[in-house]
Design a protein around this motif. Structure first.
Motif, PDB file in Angstrom:
ATOM      1  N   ASN A  51      -2.939  -2.200 -12.703  1.00 44.06           N
ATOM      2  CA  ASN A  51      -3.769  -2.285 -11.502  1.00 44.06           C
ATOM      3  C   ASN A  51      -2.923  -2.190 -10.237  1.00 44.06           C
ATOM      4  O   ASN A  51      -3.352  -1.609  -9.227  1.00 44.06           O
ATOM      5  N   LEU A  52      -1.720  -2.767 -10.285  1.00 41.25           N
ATOM      6  CA  LEU A  52      -0.819  -2.689  -9.134  1.00 41.25           C
ATOM      7  C   LEU A  52      -0.496  -1.232  -8.809  1.00 41.25           C
ATOM      8  O   LEU A  52      -0.456  -0.848  -7.637  1.00 41.25           O
ATOM      9  N   GLU A  54      -2.378   1.326  -9.382  1.00 39.11           N
ATOM     10  CA  GLU A  54      -3.584   1.953  -8.827  1.00 39.11           C
ATOM     11  C   GLU A  54      -3.843   1.517  -7.392  1.00 39.11           C
ATOM     12  O   GLU A  54      -4.341   2.290  -6.576  1.00 39.11           O
ATOM     13  N   GLU A  55      -3.473   0.265  -7.083  1.00 37.33           N
ATOM     14  CA  GLU A  55      -3.781  -0.301  -5.763  1.00 37.33           C
ATOM     15  C   GLU A  55      -2.708  -0.020  -4.723  1.00 37.33           C
ATOM     16  O   GLU A  55      -2.930  -0.211  -3.519  1.00 37.33           O
ATOM     17  N   THR A  56      -1.514   0.382  -5.155  1.00 41.51           N
ATOM     18  CA  THR A  56      -0.395   0.577  -4.233  1.00 41.51           C
ATOM     19  C   THR A  56      -0.327   2.032  -3.783  1.00 41.51           C
ATOM     20  O   THR A  56      -0.163   2.935  -4.594  1.00 41.51           O
ATOM     21  N   HIS A  57      -0.449   2.246  -2.469  1.00 38.44           N
ATOM     22  CA  HIS A  57      -0.457   3.606  -1.921  1.00 38.44           C
ATOM     23  C   HIS A  57       0.702   3.851  -0.963  1.00 38.44           C
ATOM     24  O   HIS A  57       1.055   5.003  -0.709  1.00 38.44           O
ATOM     25  N   GLN A  61       6.339   0.700  -0.980  1.00 36.45           N
ATOM     26  CA  GLN A  61       5.885  -0.306  -1.942  1.00 36.45           C
ATOM     27  C   GLN A  61       5.849   0.249  -3.365  1.00 36.45           C
ATOM     28  O   GLN A  61       6.124  -0.466  -4.331  1.00 36.45           O
ATOM     29  N   GLU A  81       2.714   5.560 -15.953  1.00 40.33           N
ATOM     30  CA  GLU A  81       2.532   5.162 -14.554  1.00 40.33           C
ATOM     31  C   GLU A  81       3.773   5.482 -13.725  1.00 40.33           C
ATOM     32  O   GLU A  81       3.670   5.942 -12.574  1.00 40.33           O
ATOM     33  N   ASN A 216       6.531 -10.557  -7.139  1.00 46.38           N
ATOM     34  CA  ASN A 216       5.180 -10.482  -7.680  1.00 46.38           C
ATOM     35  C   ASN A 216       5.137 -11.357  -8.920  1.00 46.38           C
ATOM     36  O   ASN A 216       5.852 -11.114  -9.895  1.00 46.38           O
TER      37      ASN A 216
END
Length: 468
Positions: A51-52, A54-57, A61, A81, A216
């Motif tokens: 999920n990280l 997918e959420e990190t753009h 980061q 990934e 994290n």
């Protein structure tokens, strides 16, 4: 005809520092219920990490996420990934990146075979070709550049200059740094990240990451659980290796009987584990063992005759006697579909990347251990060969051979760039074997004197678990 008694030279190695520890302490493994919980929790945490991604753009980061996953030893869970993230990192606009960001991007790309140009560091030099004085206090950026520069290949002068510059600056800053940056700098100054054994690096980096206020917690918990699970697997494997039963073979000298039978049994065990279409791998391993045995015999003959070969002649034999070509082939045997017949043909051909690995291994071993070996009437090392051929003393010979070690690393780095002739997972095996030398021989011969940092490292990997 009666066999003549043979007096064998003794290396006078000290007894094992572990004894039967790993047999006696088998009960220290996690109980089944605890292990099941750990496995279940790991899967939950892996979903969280996906999920990280997918959420990190943000480009920086994403780089930090990939780097953290790799340093924590978790990257084998997230190949898909990371591959996708690297494409984004490669295509990113670096125009406004500072030293830390440029260095991190360069290191990540080079580690994964991208041919990233070192010209990206030119903007951090003044008009006289010196690194900007404004960088001197930027410990984080300097550390990034230091680790990136060790992935250099031949003729990349700016990276050679970067190593000298950053090493000097980081050593002067070290006493002023706060934790955990001070620990990160110390770790890298001892041995740069790209030359560290991956599992041992993870074990040493997890406590550093834990102190990072920007950590994290999902990654941290996953890293600890994953390390403990792998450690329990490794303990089981060590116990099995430790419990071979002694037997005898009349055709061999007394000192070889047990070893020979165990070797045959190991090959048979390997073959039994393989699928029918994979059994062709065993003859490749057997041939690799024969090549190793012949190199040992050749060296024994040199020793018995007191012969000191030229450096080139020495390396023709002693690169094979490192055992790494055989170990590499043995590592391929148990792998999945990446280990094709073509891959075994490739490793049997002694490709350049494997030759570079064995050069690093042979020379680092000899540089560190030759004095002790000569005290016990050992075969001439490459140090003695260099001294005789070029008329130098031992100090000069060691310095010249160390230059060859660094050239070997550059060859290794170059062979990892672009499309590789075999799967990258197989290339990584050779890299890890090279990295092991940094821990075994860089500062002292911890292979011979294992009651030193070697014992501490084994303890970190196989004994000391992380409290959860």
């Amino acid at each position: 005809m009666e066999r003549q008694s043979m007096v064998r030279k003794s290396a006078e190695y000290h007894p094992t520092v572990w004894g039967d520890y790993f047999i006696r302490n088998y009960s220290c493994l996690p109980i089944e219920e605890e292990k099941e919980y750990m496995i279940k929790r790991v899967e939950e945490l892996k979903d969280g990490v996906r999920n990280l991604f997918e959420e990190t753009h943000d480009g920086l980061q994403i780089m930090i996420l990939v780097d953290s996953i790799q340093l924590l030893g978790l990257d084998y869970h997230f190949d898909k990934e990371i591959t996708a993230a690297l494409r984004l990192i490669y295509e990113a606009d670096v125009e406004n990146y500072g030293l830390y960001e440029v260095s991190l991007r360069f290191r990540l790309l080079r580690q994964h075979g991208y041919t990233s140009s070192p010209d990206v560091f030119n903007k951090f030099k003044d008009d006289k070709g010196r690194f900007l004085s404004a960088l001197n206090g930027d410990a984080k950026g300097l550390l990034g550049l230091y680790n990136a520069a060790y992935l250099g290949t031949h003729e990349e002068t700016i990276l050679d200059e970067a190593i000298s510059f950053t090493k000097c600056q980081l050593e002067s800053l070290l006493g002023e740094l706060e934790q955990p940056l001070a620990s990160e700098v110390s770790l890298s100054l001892e041995t740069p990240l790209c030359r560290r054994i991956r599992r041992l690096l993870a074990r040493k980096y997890i406590p550093i990451y834990q102190e990072n206020v920007m950590r994290n917690d999902t990654l941290l918990e996953l890293a600890k659980l994953d390390f403990n699970l792998l450690q329990s697997l490794h303990k089981e494997e060590v116990k099995k290796i430790s419990m071979w039963e002694p037997q005898a073979v009349d055709q061999l000298p007394e000192y070889l009987k047990d070893f020979y039978l165990k070797l045959l049994k190991t090959c048979k065990d390997f073959e039994d584990e393989l699928e029918a279409h994979e059994k062709y791998r065993i003859p490749y391993l057997q041939e690799a063992i024969k090549v190793l045995s012949r190199s040992y015999f050749h060296e024994a003959k040199w020793g018995a005759e007191g012969y000191v070969p030229s450096l080139e002649e020495h390396l023709r034999v002693s690169l094979k006697s490192t055992g790494y070509p055989t170990v590499t082939c043995a590592s391929f045997v148990g792998l999945g579909e990446d280990a094709t017949k073509e891959a075994f043909e490739w490793v049997a051909s002694f490709p350049k990347i494997l030759k570079s690995c064995t050069i690093i291994t042979r020379l680092m071993d000899d540089i560190t251990s030759h004095e002790l070996e000569q005290e016990r009437d050992h075969v001439a090392s490459t140090v003695e060969s260099y001294m005789k051929e070029y008329g130098t003393n031992a100090k000069v010979a060691r310095e010249k051979l160390q230059v060859m070690v660094e050239q070997g690393w550059k060859d290794l780095n170059k062979e990892c760039l672009g499309t590789t002739p075999v799967a990258r997972s197989l290339i990584e095996i050779i890299l890890n074997l090279s990295r092991a030398m940094e821990d075994i021989y860089k500062y002292e011969d911890t292979y011979t004197n294992s009651n030193t940092r070697m014992k501490d490292n084994v303890s970190l990997i196989l004994v000391e678990s992380f409290p959860i």
